[in-house]
Motif scaffolding. Structure first.
Motif, PDB file in Angstrom:
ATOM      1  N   VAL A   1     -41.668 -21.906   4.813  1.00 52.59           N
ATOM      2  CA  VAL A   1     -41.023 -20.872   5.625  1.00 52.59           C
ATOM      3  C   VAL A   1     -41.541 -19.507   5.185  1.00 52.59           C
ATOM      4  O   VAL A   1     -41.579 -19.183   3.993  1.00 52.59           O
TER       5      VAL A   1
ATOM      6  N   ASP B   1     -38.577 -15.114   7.458  1.00 53.72           N
ATOM      7  CA  ASP B   1     -37.724 -16.092   8.141  1.00 53.72           C
ATOM      8  C   ASP B   1     -36.830 -16.913   7.207  1.00 53.72           C
ATOM      9  O   ASP B   1     -36.157 -17.835   7.663  1.00 53.72           O
ATOM     10  N   ARG B   2     -36.809 -16.578   5.921  1.00 50.00           N
ATOM     11  CA  ARG B   2     -35.979 -17.352   5.000  1.00 50.00           C
ATOM     12  C   ARG B   2     -34.495 -17.176   5.319  1.00 50.00           C
ATOM     13  O   ARG B   2     -34.012 -16.056   5.439  1.00 50.00           O
TER      14      ARG B   2
END
Length: 166
Positions: A19, A23-24
């Motif tokens: 990821v 976008d974590r």
């Protein structure tokens, strides 16, 4: 009088190494800590009138979880691209654009910039790190956010999830 809350995003998940950083998502602890910290602020009588956040998933999610606790419309959170992994100086650019009718603002961002900026705004206290979900609060006796940088700021408090509430 203007009050600024510098809030670091809640604990994020590192479960999927593929990821992208932007976008974590939040992990379980992060999803619990964010509302807890919003509740602590409300207990202090502090409810921000404006929430400004980095658009990164973990930061946006933190702001939304705290907004829910404050009964703040999550769709009214202002997302500022500049706050994603920014330098301390970028915070001032964002702050000077705040409408002067707003007295209490929460800025949600990332380390190391948020800790660097916290150390920049006050001479009264120095911190090594704003931990995840940490809140560093200052006040400035000003009428306009444009005067924030030049104004003397007073340290209010520094709180974070693992700190015992007295």
């Amino acid at each position: 009088m203007k009050t600024l809350l510098l809030i670091r995003h809640a604990k994020s998940s590192w479960n999927d190494p593929d990821v992208d950083d932007f976008d974590r998502p939040l992990n379980k602890r992060g999803k619990l800590n964010a509302p807890e910290m919003a509740h602590r602020l409300a207990n202090r009588g502090i409810t921000p009138e404006l929430l400004i956040a980095s658009p990164a998933k973990r930061t946006k999610s933190t702001a939304r979880l705290m907004a829910k606790e404050w009964h703040y419309d999550k769709d009214a959170i202002l997302l500022e691209e500049e706050l994603y992994l920014c330098y301390a100086s970028t915070f001032l650019k964002v702050i000077t654009k705040i409408d002067d009718d707003i007295d209490t603002v929460a800025l949600f961002a990332h380390n190391p910039g948020i800790t660097d900026f916290a150390n920049y705004v006050t001479q009264e206290i120095r911190i090594d790190n704003i931990p995840t979900s940490g809140v560093f609060a200052v006040q400035a006796n000003i009428q306009s956010w444009k005067d924030f940088d030049r104004a003397r700021k007073s340290f209010l408090f520094f709180d974070y999830p693992k700190q015992e509430v007295v």
